[in-house]
Motif scaffolding. Structure first.
Motif, PDB file in Angstrom:
ATOM      1  N   THR A   1       0.819  -1.212   0.000  1.00 21.73           N
ATOM      2  CA  THR A   1       0.000   0.000   0.000  1.00 21.73           C
ATOM      3  C   THR A   1       0.856   1.267   0.000  1.00 21.73           C
ATOM      4  OG1 THR A   1      -0.146   0.120   2.400  1.00 21.73           O
ATOM      5  CG2 THR A   1      -1.852  -1.140   1.296  1.00 21.73           C
TER       6      THR A   1
ATOM      7  N   ALA B   1       3.072   4.076  -1.283  1.00 19.90           N
ATOM      8  CA  ALA B   1       3.370   4.643  -2.601  1.00 19.90           C
ATOM      9  C   ALA B   1       4.761   5.244  -2.574  1.00 19.90           C
ATOM     10  CB  ALA B   1       2.340   5.713  -2.940  1.00 19.90           C
TER      11      ALA B   1
ATOM     12  N   LYS C   1      11.698   0.941  -3.005  1.00 17.05           N
ATOM     13  CA  LYS C   1      10.934   0.071  -2.123  1.00 17.05           C
ATOM     14  C   LYS C   1      11.554  -1.326  -2.079  1.00 17.05           C
ATOM     15  CE  LYS C   1       6.321   0.178  -2.532  1.00 17.05           C
ATOM     16  NZ  LYS C   1       4.977  -0.252  -2.968  1.00 17.05           N
TER      17      LYS C   1
ATOM     18  N   CYS D   1       4.980  12.970  -4.325  1.00 14.66           N
ATOM     19  CA  CYS D   1       4.485  11.848  -5.121  1.00 14.66           C
ATOM     20  C   CYS D   1       5.048  11.909  -6.548  1.00 14.66           C
ATOM     21  CB  CYS D   1       2.966  11.895  -5.156  1.00 14.66           C
ATOM     22  SG  CYS D   1       2.250  10.363  -5.703  1.00 14.66           S
TER      23      CYS D   1
ATOM     24  N   SER E   1       4.739   6.352  -8.038  1.00 10.15           N
ATOM     25  CA  SER E   1       4.002   6.302  -6.757  1.00 10.15           C
ATOM     26  C   SER E   1       2.519   6.559  -6.993  1.00 10.15           C
ATOM     27  CB  SER E   1       4.512   7.356  -5.786  1.00 10.15           C
ATOM     28  OG  SER E   1       5.893   7.316  -5.701  1.00 10.15           O
ATOM     29  N   LEU E   2       2.236   7.492  -7.918  1.00 14.66           N
ATOM     30  CA  LEU E   2       0.838   7.818  -8.220  1.00 14.66           C
ATOM     31  C   LEU E   2       0.104   6.578  -8.734  1.00 14.66           C
ATOM     32  CD1 LEU E   2      -1.410   9.946  -8.598  1.00 14.66           C
ATOM     33  CD2 LEU E   2      -0.554  10.300 -10.902  1.00 14.66           C
ATOM     34  N   LYS E   3       0.803   5.798  -9.564  1.00 26.38           N
ATOM     35  CA  LYS E   3       0.154   4.599 -10.102  1.00 26.38           C
ATOM     36  C   LYS E   3      -0.221   3.629  -8.980  1.00 26.38           C
ATOM     37  CE  LYS E   3       2.786   3.518 -13.818  1.00 26.38           C
ATOM     38  NZ  LYS E   3       3.146   2.948 -15.099  1.00 26.38           N
ATOM     39  N   ILE E   4       0.640   3.555  -7.958  1.00 28.10           N
ATOM     40  CA  ILE E   4       0.331   2.672  -6.811  1.00 28.10           C
ATOM     41  C   ILE E   4      -0.915   3.190  -6.079  1.00 28.10           C
ATOM     42  CG2 ILE E   4       1.179   1.798  -4.595  1.00 28.10           C
ATOM     43  CD1 ILE E   4       4.026   1.979  -5.801  1.00 28.10           C
ATOM     44  N   LEU E   5      -0.991   4.516  -5.900  1.00 32.13           N
ATOM     45  CA  LEU E   5      -2.162   5.085  -5.208  1.00 32.13           C
ATOM     46  C   LEU E   5      -3.439   4.855  -6.022  1.00 32.13           C
ATOM     47  CD1 LEU E   5      -0.770   8.458  -3.808  1.00 32.13           C
ATOM     48  CD2 LEU E   5      -1.289   6.386  -2.535  1.00 32.13           C
TER      49      LEU E   5
ATOM     50  N   ASN F   1      -4.468   1.308  -5.512  1.00 37.14           N
ATOM     51  CA  ASN F   1      -4.995   1.011  -4.172  1.00 37.14           C
ATOM     52  C   ASN F   1      -6.334   1.683  -3.903  1.00 37.14           C
ATOM     53  OD1 ASN F   1      -2.767  -0.491  -3.650  1.00 37.14           O
ATOM     54  ND2 ASN F   1      -1.686   1.123  -2.545  1.00 37.14           N
TER      55      ASN F   1
ATOM     56  N   PRO G   1       1.843  12.216  -1.169  1.00 34.37           N
ATOM     57  CA  PRO G   1       0.876  11.123  -1.283  1.00 34.37           C
ATOM     58  C   PRO G   1      -0.335  11.355  -0.382  1.00 34.37           C
ATOM     59  CG  PRO G   1       3.091  10.248  -1.111  1.00 34.37           C
ATOM     60  CD  PRO G   1       3.213  11.717  -0.908  1.00 34.37           C
TER      61      PRO G   1
ATOM     62  N   SER H   1      -4.045  11.201  -1.755  1.00 34.97           N
ATOM     63  CA  SER H   1      -5.038  10.241  -1.242  1.00 34.97           C
ATOM     64  C   SER H   1      -6.298  10.954  -0.782  1.00 34.97           C
ATOM     65  CB  SER H   1      -4.503   9.363  -0.111  1.00 34.97           C
ATOM     66  OG  SER H   1      -3.245   9.710   0.282  1.00 34.97           O
TER      67      SER H   1
END
Ligand SMILES: Nc1ncnc2c1ncn2[C@@H]1O[C@H](COP(=O)(O)OP(=O)(O)OP(=O)(O)O)[C@@H](O)[C@H]1O
Ligand SMILES: [Mg+2]
Length: 523
Positions: free
Chosen positions: A196, A198, A204, A392, A396-400, A403, A431, A435
């Protein structure tokens, strides 16, 4: 059958002797050794029994073909109070085969009713339980010790996984609870994980493998003579996921968290006591280390200036190598001040001899202002990893988006993705900010994307304006400085007192104006 026969035809003494003889004969001709691990060893609980039970329960419940082949199709199930997992157990008098280092062994769980006439100081269970391990005699020396060590270690691992992790805090300000513990705990249920979180996927992955190496690194740390601990410094603007990262680390490794509130600690010796009461396999966290305490002020007794430069730190390291009588009257940190904790005390806590009372611990410091920290804290070897949590980025944006809105790669139109990619870096949104936008619109994905793009564009535009103004201000300042320099270089021109004074006033005025404007611009 033999026992029954003996029981009916012989007096007790003879019966006992015959039974012994019979057992010896049996042992001579048998190709197996048998080891009994009883639940209660004299009056103490046998830790090995519990370990074997946990280990076998994990083997029995495992569905992988490589795991122990169970000959039993009846398993008992238990779930402890507050425990997250179900434990499978061998039912009474059942058998289970296991293989260790290529050697097959058989476990049997034996439960017999306890004879009630035996006297004991403490109540014993009504049933006598034990495991019998059967190993081939020729394999005994080869595996027995290693196998039991392996079982103990595996059981500890299972125990840790099944238990809820705990979050400890020292918010009581140094007072102890009824059991003499300075830490208070609550179950730790933070849902943040590395999935979860980002952040840049490469960064990471690096952190995750570093943590994995650390957790598996007992032999390495022993071989190299290093204390089994690791330090992380997480820094970056607010809302970029520093605290979320700590929670993800704890969930990833299955460690407890000790959240150390430095402002509640009065002296270095109190800090040391807190450290001694932390358990292994834990993460010790000091959040916002720059705000917690004036850590540059290491030795008040001989330091009138307050702020001490890092250069003098090495001279001050005497506190680490020879602390004298910590907590005693000669201890400068016990000079009666309500908060006399020092940087060297903190470094001692993380780095010195005291840091090794326990093992497998991770220290995490977080800060929003790395530039405010004393270089002694940042010196290499102190904090093993410095992790910059940035605004961000596109990955990272793609992960948010995945999710919060459930978007996988390829679900979003390329046109929108390109537009987002264009502004995301310039917008410098955290982030946490992103979010917020996604949560607000999570029922309508299209609207969420639109609003996000809008928010990013507005932010980017604002940043552009601020940057332009900063550039202009810098230029003005540069020109003013040049003028001032020119005035100083040519004394003839500065002949009139009024001219020189006027220049200075002008420069000061500009500088003052700049600071005021900058405040407005940032807000
Ligand atoms: N990198 C991230 N990935 C996923 N969620 C994030 C991330 N950063 C922030 N968030 C969200 O924003 C909230 C605040 O983040 P968090 O508390 O981790 O920030 P922080 O960096 O510790 O901030 P501060 O410096 O103020 O302590 C979290 O609850 C989380 O939902
Ligand atoms: Mg935080």
């Amino acid at each position: 059958l033999c026992q029954t026969l003996l029981h009916t035809v012989t007096p007790p003494e003879l019966r006992f002797a015959l039974l012994k003889l019979f057992q010896r004969l049996f042992n001579c001709f048998s190709t197996y050794c048998y080891y009994e691990i009883t639940e209660i060893d004299g009056v103490n609980t046998n830790e090995l029994y519990n370990a074997v039970q946990l280990y076998l329960s994990s083997s029995a419940s495992s569905t992988t073909p490589s795991a122990a082949a169970t000959s039993s199709n009846r398993l008992s199930l238990t779930r402890g109070l507050n425990s997250a997992a179900i434990t499978f157990g061998l039912a009474n008098n059942d058998r289970l085969a296991d293989v260790f280092n290529g050697v097959s062994v058989i476990w049997e769980h034996i439960v017999t009713p306890r004879q009630s006439q035996t006297f004991s100081w403490r109540p014993l269970p009504e049933e006598k339980r034990g495991f019998t391990l059967r190993i081939n005699k020729r394999d005994k020396t080869q595996i027995l010790e290693a196998y039991l060590d392996f079982i103990t270690e595996k059981a500890n691992e299972i125990r840790r996984k099944n238990q809820d992790r705990l979050l400890y805090t020292n918010s009581r300000g140094g007072s102890l609870d009824s059991r003499g513990h300075p830490w208070e705990s609550v179950p730790f249920k933070h849902p943040s994980t590395f999935d979860t979180l980002a952040m840049d996927p490469a960064k990471k992955a690096e952190i995750m493998s570093d943590l994995r190496d650390f957790a598996d690194g007992q032999a390495f740390y022993k071989r190299t003579g290093r204390a089994w601990k690791r330090g992380y410094l997480l820094y970056g603007p607010p809302g970029t996921g520093k605290s979320s990262m700590i929670a993800a680390m704890a969930n990833f490794l299955g460690y407890d968290i000790y959240d150390l509130e430095l402002t509640e600690v009065n002296t270095n010796s109190e800090l040391r006591k807190l450290l001694m009461k932390t358990s292994s396999k834990s993460i010790i966290v000091i959040e916002d280390i720059d705000c917690s305490i004036n850590l540059t002020n290491r030795k008040k007794s001989n330091n009138s200036g307050g702020r001490n430069s890092s250069g003098s730190f090495d001279g001050g390291s005497d506190m680490r190598t020879g602390p004298g009588a910590p907590g005693g009257p000669c201890d400068p940190e016990n000079s009666g001040n309500s908060n006399s904790i020092t940087l060297s005390g903190l470094l001692n806590f993380t780095d010195g001899l005291w840091s090794c009372c326990g093992s497998e611990r991770i220290f995490v410091f977080t800060t929003n202002h790395i530039e405010k920290l004393d270089p002694a804290l940042l010196r290499s070897g102190r904090m093993d990893m410095h992790v910059f949590m940035n605004y961000c980025s596109f990955p990272s944006l793609k992960i948010l988006l995945k999710n919060y809105l459930g978007y996988e790669d390829g679900d979003i139109e390329t046109e929108i993705l390109t537009k987002l990619a264009e502004v995301i870096d310039e917008a410098e949104m955290t982030p946490a900010d992103i979010s917020e936008v996604l949560i607000k619109n999570r029922r309508d994905n299209d609207k969420a994307l639109r609003e996000l793009l809008e928010a990013l564009r507005t932010r980017a535009e604002k940043k552009r304006l601020v940057n332009r103004r900063r550039r202009l201000e810098a230029e003005v300042e540069e020109i003013a400085e040049e003028e001032e320099k020119r005035a100083l270089d040519s004394p003839k021109e500065v002949g009139g007192v009024a001219t020189g004074g006027g220049d200075e006033v002008e420069v000061n005025y500009k500088k003052g104006g700049k600071e005021g404007e900058e405040d407005n611009g940032i807000n």
